[in-house]
Design an enzyme around this catalytic site. Sequence first.
Site, PDB file in Angstrom:
ATOM      1  CB  CYS A   3     -19.895  -8.002   1.576  1.00  0.00           C
ATOM      2  SG  CYS A   3     -19.370  -9.242   0.358  1.00  0.00           S
ATOM      3  CB  CYS A  17     -15.322   7.046  -1.177  1.00  0.00           C
ATOM      4  SG  CYS A  17     -14.857   5.694  -0.080  1.00  0.00           S
ATOM      5  CB  CYS A  37     -20.314 -10.195  -7.146  1.00  0.00           C
ATOM      6  SG  CYS A  37     -19.002  -9.573  -6.079  1.00  0.00           S
ATOM      7  CB  CYS A  49     -16.504   4.208   5.339  1.00  0.00           C
ATOM      8  SG  CYS A  49     -18.212   3.642   5.133  1.00  0.00           S
ATOM      9  CB  CYS A  92     -21.430  -3.281  -1.775  1.00  0.00           C
ATOM     10  SG  CYS A  92     -21.247  -3.756  -3.509  1.00  0.00           S
ATOM     11  CB  CYS A 104     -19.174  -1.322   0.752  1.00  0.00           C
ATOM     12  SG  CYS A 104     -17.385  -1.163   0.837  1.00  0.00           S
ATOM     13  CB  CYS A 106     -22.642   3.026  -0.902  1.00  0.00           C
ATOM     14  SG  CYS A 106     -21.481   4.419  -0.905  1.00  0.00           S
ATOM     15  CB  CYS A 111     -25.098  -9.822  -4.539  1.00  0.00           C
ATOM     16  SG  CYS A 111     -25.047  -8.954  -2.950  1.00  0.00           S
ATOM     17  CG  ASP A 165      -2.027   1.061   1.124  1.00  0.00           C
ATOM     18  OD1 ASP A 165      -2.411   1.403   0.001  1.00  0.00           O
ATOM     19  OD2 ASP A 165      -2.474   1.542   2.172  1.00  0.00           O
TER      20      ASP A 165
END
Length: 394
Positions: free
Chosen positions: A247, A213, A187, A240, A193, A243, A197, A190, A133
């Site tokens: 899930c 966001c 996914c 946050c 998320c 989402c 949000c 679905c 990261d």
Amino acid sequence: MDTAALARRVKSKGLEIGLGAVGIASVAPSERAGFLNDWLANGHAGELEWMGRTAGTRSDLRRRFPWARTAVAAAVPYLPYKEDRTAQAGLVAHVARYAVGRDYHDELAGRLRSLAGFIEIEAPGARTRVYTDTGPILERELAARAGLGWFGKNTNLIGPRGNSWLLLGEVLTDLDLPSDDPVADRCGTCTACLDACPTGAIAEPYLVDSTRCISYLTIEIRGRIPPERRADLGDWVFGCDICQEVCPWNRKSAPVEDGAFQTGRHLEERTLADLVRLDERSFAAELGPTPLERPRRRGLVRNALIVAANTQDDRALGAAIEKLEDDDPVVRGAAAWALGRAGGAGARRALERAREGETDIEARTEIESALDGASGGPAVGPPAAVPPQGVKTR
């Protein structure tokens, strides 16, 4: 060299040193370069200017690392607790789960360096480079290509058996190791998320508009958060999780026992009012070694003031009055906005006093706007007798 056998040993070593899941992918041009360029061109990066500056390298790592042939990718589970977030102690309730413990950059980097050292011992002369990261790398794409999961519609990586509570990192090497097979997107139809949000940041499946966001608003914006976006923070001071909380693939995710990701006392023992009162010295000493260092003291106090207004936290709003005299004009402006939202005679008097001495144009504008809305509402002032703040229990 038996590269298949070496790959197996590398993966085994990664698991041994706490890297969760380890996979291997070739270093090749990104299959999502077109999407990245469109995302940037459409303004979805907001103030993340470094994304544009490094887009070329992100799309093809070989531009910066021409020697790299393979990425050994890791996905480390970090879920510190499974219970209702709002029931957590102190500031834990206001912070994304990945940030409630020690700084994951340092923790993962140390483990990845250990893995890089192992590779160099197993293959003398091998070249390595560690990232987590911190570099111009499309980490989720590398992890997906290495078979560590698929891209969810919220753009988080979801592991092969579920679980998106994952931190990613990688070791680049000049060795040609056999790649793992990617896993299929599961996914389906679905849209949990997208539906959950609160800001509509997931503009469509697999596309997040950073400028909407909550994580971006609380962490990446360095100055004033636009007034029309402040209510969007809700009760989030840093990041946050919404989402991920909704899930379905996370329903069976279990909290980890890894001590690096457990909630720290620096958050459990402090309230929103404590964060509003935070000074530079305390910030450096208590929060500097944690993920909460990223937005700096200015950003954290700004966020706490906004959340105090959003949640009508009386103690934090009482502390907001003294922040009208803070050294930072962004903090002063956020304090003015919070007091304007709270209203009351005490808030109005404090704002009028602050207006007399305010020299920063933006902060003064915030005070003027706050005064326009501070005539009604409950009275705001320092609590008459605040009891000592002890440690809350869950």
